[in-house]
Structure formats: structure tokens, C-alpha cells
Scaffold this motif. Structure first.
Motif, PDB file in Angstrom:
ATOM      1  N   LYS A  75       0.713  -1.198  -0.067  1.00  0.00           N
ATOM      2  CA  LYS A  75      -0.051   0.021  -0.007  1.00  0.00           C
ATOM      3  C   LYS A  75       0.815   1.293  -0.038  1.00  0.00           C
ATOM      4  O   LYS A  75       0.757   2.228  -0.823  1.00  0.00           O
ATOM      5  CB  LYS A  75      -0.915  -0.173   1.408  1.00  0.00           C
ATOM      6  N   ILE A  76       1.945   1.251   0.663  1.00  0.00           N
ATOM      7  CA  ILE A  76       2.979   2.288   0.796  1.00  0.00           C
ATOM      8  C   ILE A  76       3.454   2.465  -0.724  1.00  0.00           C
ATOM      9  O   ILE A  76       3.526   3.754  -1.115  1.00  0.00           O
ATOM     10  CB  ILE A  76       3.984   2.064   1.788  1.00  0.00           C
ATOM     11  N   ASN A  77       3.833   1.529  -1.234  1.00  0.00           N
ATOM     12  CA  ASN A  77       4.450   1.702  -2.575  1.00  0.00           C
ATOM     13  C   ASN A  77       3.500   2.173  -3.805  1.00  0.00           C
ATOM     14  O   ASN A  77       3.694   2.998  -4.472  1.00  0.00           O
ATOM     15  CB  ASN A  77       5.029   0.344  -2.969  1.00  0.00           C
ATOM     16  N   ASN A  78       2.119   1.613  -3.547  1.00  0.00           N
ATOM     17  CA  ASN A  78       1.020   1.997  -4.376  1.00  0.00           C
ATOM     18  C   ASN A  78       0.704   3.416  -4.286  1.00  0.00           C
ATOM     19  O   ASN A  78       0.465   4.143  -5.171  1.00  0.00           O
ATOM     20  CB  ASN A  78      -0.163   1.254  -4.477  1.00  0.00           C
ATOM     21  N   ASP A  79       0.640   3.971  -2.965  1.00  0.00           N
ATOM     22  CA  ASP A  79       0.350   5.289  -2.587  1.00  0.00           C
ATOM     23  C   ASP A  79       1.163   6.159  -3.034  1.00  0.00           C
ATOM     24  O   ASP A  79       1.153   7.335  -3.642  1.00  0.00           O
ATOM     25  CB  ASP A  79       0.231   5.449  -0.853  1.00  0.00           C
ATOM     26  N   ALA A  80       2.786   5.831  -2.934  1.00  0.00           N
ATOM     27  CA  ALA A  80       3.669   6.571  -3.679  1.00  0.00           C
ATOM     28  C   ALA A  80       3.457   6.893  -4.997  1.00  0.00           C
ATOM     29  O   ALA A  80       4.087   8.011  -5.610  1.00  0.00           O
ATOM     30  CB  ALA A  80       4.991   5.984  -3.001  1.00  0.00           C
ATOM     31  N   ASN A  81       3.037   5.841  -5.737  1.00  0.00           N
ATOM     32  CA  ASN A  81       2.828   5.984  -7.250  1.00  0.00           C
ATOM     33  C   ASN A  81       1.463   6.336  -7.676  1.00  0.00           C
ATOM     34  O   ASN A  81       1.174   6.154  -8.701  1.00  0.00           O
ATOM     35  CB  ASN A  81       3.163   4.592  -7.809  1.00  0.00           C
ATOM     36  N   ASN A  82       0.539   7.050  -6.562  1.00  0.00           N
ATOM     37  CA  ASN A  82      -0.736   7.274  -6.864  1.00  0.00           C
ATOM     38  C   ASN A  82      -1.412   5.956  -7.677  1.00  0.00           C
ATOM     39  O   ASN A  82      -2.563   6.450  -8.464  1.00  0.00           O
ATOM     40  CB  ASN A  82      -0.709   8.433  -7.573  1.00  0.00           C
ATOM     41  N   ASN A  83      -1.661   4.782  -7.052  1.00  0.00           N
ATOM     42  CA  ASN A  83      -2.209   3.877  -7.734  1.00  0.00           C
ATOM     43  C   ASN A  83      -3.082   3.305  -6.671  1.00  0.00           C
ATOM     44  O   ASN A  83      -2.539   3.420  -5.333  1.00  0.00           O
ATOM     45  CB  ASN A  83      -1.140   2.706  -7.936  1.00  0.00           C
ATOM     46  N   PRO A  84      -4.444   2.827  -6.809  1.00  0.00           N
ATOM     47  CA  PRO A  84      -5.289   2.400  -5.810  1.00  0.00           C
ATOM     48  C   PRO A  84      -4.634   1.005  -5.373  1.00  0.00           C
ATOM     49  O   PRO A  84      -3.821   0.360  -5.838  1.00  0.00           O
ATOM     50  CB  PRO A  84      -6.307   1.937  -6.852  1.00  0.00           C
ATOM     51  N   ALA A  85      -4.861   0.897  -3.766  1.00  0.00           N
ATOM     52  CA  ALA A  85      -4.342  -0.099  -2.826  1.00  0.00           C
ATOM     53  C   ALA A  85      -5.162  -0.950  -2.299  1.00  0.00           C
ATOM     54  O   ALA A  85      -6.319  -0.062  -1.862  1.00  0.00           O
ATOM     55  CB  ALA A  85      -3.177   0.370  -2.260  1.00  0.00           C
ATOM     56  N   PHE A  86      -5.250  -2.134  -2.222  1.00  0.00           N
ATOM     57  CA  PHE A  86      -5.998  -2.776  -1.160  1.00  0.00           C
ATOM     58  C   PHE A  86      -5.742  -2.947   0.238  1.00  0.00           C
ATOM     59  O   PHE A  86      -4.286  -2.619   0.551  1.00  0.00           O
ATOM     60  CB  PHE A  86      -6.258  -4.222  -1.652  1.00  0.00           C
TER      61      PHE A  86
END
Length: 651
Positions: free
Chosen positions: A552-563
Motif C-alpha cells: 500500500k505504501i508503494n502504491n500510494d507513492a505511485n498514486n495507484n489504488p491499493a487494497f
């Protein structure tokens, strides 16, 4: 700017011989030719020193000399060492064909003496050559073979080297969290062993990944330390690699002045030791920087040199980078014909690289899992049809033979017998191949004990288990999050999560039962009861939540939705078995399963929620810390006492 990560050559050999010299009439030193083990060891040591100094032509002469001595002495393991060192020398010069040839020769010699440590080292190194050539599937196959032997030998240092190479493959297919996981695992082993060279290679590899993730301070810290270590041990090859990595780091930050500085240093050192691998990489990298600075004529000159050198060694990824550089340079200079030519070549090289194939193979594993037993069913049907066909063919052959025998009895009887024997031999071989395939497919989707019972009886008896742990996970607000993603991205994200869960369950010896939509189910203690299963399934659950938090941290950093995920575990009696006659699936039933589902649905995001019964069974485990939640109303179950569990931080 894409480049390949250094492959760690893990040949660890020790020699205690002292170099022995005679004198020629001219006064120059020459090696004596008395054939004994001590002299051969001394010559091999000289070759190793020449290799470390980058004097590759001289090192090959020494290796060939010691190789002939060891052959005369009948020492297969030492012969294998010589072949291996020759292969590494060719690798450093970018001659991958010879590198592969001599690594395989070395492997043959090690097999003669069952030298497992040497075999695992060679398998790792062959994987390294295939990795650099862009053939990631072949590389991964050899790494997997190597790591099986290394774990059997409990060789932590060699396991670390191969794990680092697997991390490099994850880096190439842009699965950076998994790449860092393997690099971190290797680093801990290297750090404890105080292997300065291995630590530097690890810092270099992880530094590149941090650069790709945009964590430039962390990347520079790792690479600066790697360069200090390389200077300390005076390892020229390692220094070249780290300088190249620093060039890439500053290129990503658009600091072209510093990038040119480091790439020029890398090119200077590479030229001194004639390392075509890094010469070609540095030339192409400098060409790309010149392209960015609008110095297109100079960029064309550099990239053409890099392309020619990459062509000599067959480095496909470097050739693709060179073609991209030349395409951009010729396009800016209005040379449309050459721009189109190199654009088409770049596309061809991109299609030839197999990183996409590796990623796709991982993505379709779940689909293949569901179809394996269908394939077995088809194989069995084909057996029946083929048997009937064979019987009909045999009948027709007998009728024909009666007519032919009447014309030429002696000659045709001999011919018929020969044909019959040959046909029978081929049939037996074909049937054995098909049987082996069926067995392999069955074991891929069922526990071995269950697969054996199914093969013997054609069905599997349901079994009662007094104590089995059941794990459920579920993504919170799945529908709302999924609506923000394209269908392709949704499948890729779910696959990435479930792929990680599969590896975790395998690590802790937990049996994956099934996935239903976004829900994942696993069980501990079946089909073979295991006294460690209760502890292991909780550790697996904690590691799954840890993976989801980091993702989630990685996806948030790339502005991607995360579960975000809830996870619950309960333990109790269950019934397990297989139902139906097609598309077999090993499954479990009972109130314990239903209760585990309720424990999961009453959990919260990021936590591992467990039932009171499981708590009572593991409460004395020192590796866990528990938080009592009280009695919670569960649908269809009334009030259930529940606990949050965490890993004890000092354990």
C-alpha cells in the motif's frame, strides 16, 4: 536508463600453494613444468591473481597450464575449478558463448566426484550468463536448480548469492518490492560473514532498485559505500560496476554533468581491462546523455561504438538501448531513413527479450492450476482411444501379413518381427512419457499423499482431523477500490498479492485451499498433522499483513489504488477430502471453517484476528504478543471472544 545488474559469481575456492618459479637463459621468470599437485596449485593461484588484476590474457594462459597438470594427475575437481575460472574470465571479457561452454565443462567434472557445492556454484553462474543475455526464463531455471542443492547443503553464503540473483530478475520485470526482499535476505547473510566484496555487490544491486523507485538518497548512500569498499579491496571489476550504477543514478536525476563523470570513469577502467560488457554499456549511456544535451552527432558516434561492441558479445538489452539512442539522435537530425531503421531494430530486440514472458508466466499460474486435472482427464481418454486404435492397427497388420507371407514367407516374417519389436519399444517409451507427465500434473495441484491415494483408488476418502487451523483473508471495500482500476490492472494487482501469499504459505508449510474472488483460504496441519502448524499459520498471517502494508505504501507513492486486508484464523476439527469426478479440488468442511470466516469478517484492516480457542493453544508461545478484544457478536455464532496477535518485537 536500463542496464543489467551485476551477477554474483559464487565460486569460493581456497589454495595454499606458493608460486614456484625457475629461470630461463634470458633471466625472465617462467613456470617449471614438474607435474605435481603443489606446482599446479601455484600456477592456478597466479591465474587468479592475474584475473583480479584485469590481465585476462595472462590469466587464461595460467589456467590452461594448471588445467593440463590436473588432467595428468587425474584430479577431476581441480579440472572443474580451472574450467570455471576460465569461464569467469570469458564472462568479464563479454565472450558469453565461451563462458557458457566452460561453465558446462566444469559442471561435468564436478559431477564425476559428486562435488555438490561446485555444481550449485556452476548452476548459479550459468544462470548469471543467461540473465545478462536477457533470457530470464533460462536464468531462473538454473537459479532454482542451484538453490535446491545449496539448501540441501545448508550453505548460507551460496544461498545468499543465488537469492541476490533471483532478486535481480524481479528487478528486471519491475517487481521491486520482491527484488528488495531478496536483496535484504542476502545482505543479512553477507553482513554476518563480513564478506566485503559480496556486501559491495549487494549494495550496488539494491542501490539501483532504490534509484528506480525514486529513493535517490538511499540509492546514493548504498552506491557510495559500495564504491568505498571496491577501492578498499582494489577490485577493478566491482569498481567499474558501481561507477556505472552511479552514472545511472545521476542520469535519472537529470544531473548530466555528474552522470557523464561517472560513466567516463567506468569506460576508462573498462577499457583498461578490455571488459566489452561494460565498455558497450558505458558508451551507450554516454551517447544517451549527449542526446539529452542536444549533442546529437557526438551521441551517434558513441552509440554506434556501443552497438558494435554489444553486437560482438550478443548483449541484447544493450543493443536495444543503443538503437533507442540512435533513433532519437537521427530523428532530431532529420535523418528519417536511419531513424526508422534503428526504431525497427529496437522493436525487434524488445520482442526478443523475455522479461515479459517471465512476468506473464507468473500471472497465469492460477489459471493453469485449475486446468491441470482437466489435462490429466484428457490424457486418460487419449490412452483409451489410442489403445483401441493400436488393437485395430494390429488386427489389420495380421491380415495383411497372412497375404504377404503366402508370397514370400521367410523374408516377410523376419521383416514383420522387426517391425513389431520396434513398434513395441516406441509405444512403451511414449506411454512412459505420458505417465510421467500425468504424475507431474497431478502433484502440482494436490498434496502428495492425496495424489497417491487418488492414483491408487480413483477416489479419495474424506478424513476427519481433530485439530486444524483455518486462515481466511479478504480485501476491505474491494468493489469500491476495484472501480478505480482498469480490468487489466485489477487482475495484475490481485495476482501480485496472491502470488506473495502463495510463497508465504509455502515458506511456512501451510496448505493453500482455494481463492474465491478476493478471498484467500489456507489451512495448517493437513493432510499431515504438524505440531508446529498453529504457530506457523499465525506467522504466515502476520507476514501477509506486512506484505499488504508495504504494498500500500508503494502504491500510494505511485498514486495507484491499493487494497487493505482483514485476516482471521481459527482452529478446531474439520473434514477434508475431494468431491466429484472432474476438476478435482482438495477442500475442507465443518463448523471450524464457518467460524474462521466469522473471525476474519470481524477483524480490522492490517491486523491478524484470532479466536479464543486458537489463543488458548498458542498463548504460551514467546514469539507472540496478544491483545484481548472482548466478546464480539458474530453473525450466526453469537458472541465470540477474539484476540489481536502481533509478533513480539524482540523475538
Amino acid at each position: 536508463m536500463k542496464r543489467n545488474i551485476h551477477i554474483v559469481f559464487s565460486l569460493f575456492l581456497l589454495f595454499n600453494g606458493i608460486p614456484f618459479f625457475g629461470h630461463s637463459k634470458t633471466g625472465q621468470k617462467e613456470i617449471v613444468t614438474n607435474i605435481n599437485s603443489k606446482n599446479a596449485d601455484s600456477i592456478l593461484n597466479l591465474g587468479m591473481k592475474s584475473q583480479d588484476a584485469g590481465d585476462y590474457s595472462r590469466s587464461l594462459l595460467y589456467f590452461d597450464k594448471s588445467l593440463n597438470f590436473y588432467k595428468s594427475l587425474g584430479k577431476s575437481r581441480k579440472v572443474g575449478d580451472c574450467y570455471s575460472y576460465k569461464a569467469v574470465t570469458y564472462y568479464y571479457q563479454g565472450d558469453y558463448s565461451n563462458a557458457l561452454f566452460f561453465f558446462k565443462k566444469s559442471n561435468e567434472e564436478y559431477k564425476k566426484t559428486n562435488y555438490k557445492k561446485g555444481i550449485s556454484s556452476i548452476l548459479n553462474n550459468i544462470g548469471g550468463v543467461y540473465y545478462y543475455l536477457g533470457n530470464y526464463l533460462n536464468a531462473l531455471n538454473y537459479y532454482k536448480q542451484a538453490i535446491i542443492i545449496q539448501e540441501e547443503l545448508n550453505d548460507k553464503k551460496m544461498t545468499a548469492a543465488t537469492s541476490q540473483n533471483i532478486g535481480a530478475i524481479y528487478s528486471q520485470v519491475e517487481d521491486y518490492p520482491n527484488a528488495l526482499k531478496y536483496y535484504d535476505k542476502s545482505y543479512l547473510i553477507y553482513k554476518n560473514s563480513k564478506d566485503v566484496k559480496a556486501i559491495s555487490q549487494n549494495l550496488n544491486a539494491s542501490g539501483i532498485v532504490y534509484a528506480k523507485l525514486g529513493n535517490y538518497p538511499k540509492a546514493q548512500k548504498n552506491l557510495d559505500q559500495a564504491l568505498v569498499n571496491a577501492d578498499k579491496i582494489n577490485d577493478k571489476q566491482l569498481k567499474i560496476e558501481v561507477l556505472s550504477s552511479l552514472g545511472e543514478l545521476f542520469f535519472k536525476q537529470s544531473n548530466f554533468e555528474k552522470a557523464l563523470y561517472y560513466y567516463n570513469l567506468s569506460l576508462q577502467y573498462s577499457t583498461k581491462i578490455n571488459s566489452l560488457q561494460y565498455i558497450s554499456m558505458a558508451e551507450v549511456a554516454i551517447g544517451k546523455i549527449l542526446n539529452k544535451l542536444n549533442k546529437n552527432k557526438q551521441a551517434i558516434t558513441k552509440c554506434l561504438k556501443g552497438y558494435d561492441n554489444a553486437q560482438k558479445i550478443g548483449a541484447m538489452s544493450v543493443k536495444k538501448d543503443a538503437c533507442d539512442c540512435l533513433y532519437n539522435a537521427y530523428k532530431v537530425t532529420k535523418n528519417d531513413k536511419l531513424a526508422l531503421y534503428f526504431f525497427e531494430k529496437s522493436i525487434n530486440f524488445k520482442d526478443s527479450l523475455k522479461s515479459g514472458e517471465t512476468s506473464n508466466k507468473m500471472m497465469i499460474m492460477e489459471f493453469q492450476h485449475r486446468q491441470l486435472l482437466d489435462s490429466i482427464s484428457h490424457v486418460r481418454k487419449d490412452h483409451v482411444v489410442e489403445t483401441k486404435h493400436k488393437e485395430e492397427v494390429q488386427k489389420q497388420e495380421r491380415q495383411r501379413n497372412i497375404i504377404i507371407i503366402s508370397l514370400c514367407f521367410i523374408v516377410l516374417i523376419a521383416l514383420g518381427l522387426w517391425n513389431r519389436l520396434n513398434y513395441t519399444r516406441k509405444s512403451k517409451i511414449a506411454l512412459k512419457i505420458e505417465k510421467d507427465l500425468s504424475d507431474e500434473l497431478l502433484l502440482n495441484i494436490l498434496p502428495e499423499e492425496i495424489a497417491q491415494e487418488l492414483k491408487q483408488k480413483g477416489f479419495v476418502n474424506a478424513r476427519d482431523f481433530n485439530l486444524v487451523s483455518i486462515l481466511f483473508s479478504d480485501f476491505k471495500s474491494f468493489t469500491q477500490t476495484a472501480e478505480k482500476m482498469s480490468p487489466k490492472n485489477l487482475v495484475e494487482e490481485i495476482n501480485a498479492c496472491f502470488k506473495a501469499f502463495d510463497l508465504i504459505t509455502e515458506k511456512y508449510n501451510i496448505e493453500k485451499i482455494k481463492t474465491i474472488g478476493d478471498s484467500y483460504m489456507a489451512a495448517g496441519g493437513i493432510p499431515k498433522p504438524d505440531k508446529e502448524s498453529l504457530t506457523n499459520i499465525v506467522l504466515a498471517g502476520l507476514e501477509m499483513q506486512d506484505f499488504m502494508s508495504k504494498r500500500k505504501i508503494n502504491n500510494d507513492a505511485n498514486n495507484n489504488p491499493a487494497f487493505e486486508m482483514r485476516l482471521g484464523i481459527h482452529a478446531g476439527p474439520i473434514v477434508a477430502g475431494i468431491v466429484g469426478i472432474k476438476k478435482f479440488q482438495y477442500d475442507v468442511w465443518g463448523d471450524t471453517v464457518n467460524t474462521a470466516s466469522r473471525i476474519e469478517s470481524n477483524g480490522i484492516v492490517g491486523k491478524v484476528n484470532i479466536s479464543e480457542s486458537l489463543y488458548n493453544l498458542i498463548k504460551n508461545e514467546e514469539c507472540f504478543r496478544f491483545e484481548y478484544r472482548g466478546s464480539i457478536q458474530a453473525k450466526g455464532k453469537g458472541e465470540l471472544k477474539m484476540y489481536f496477535v502481533e509478533k513480539y518485537i524482540n523475538f
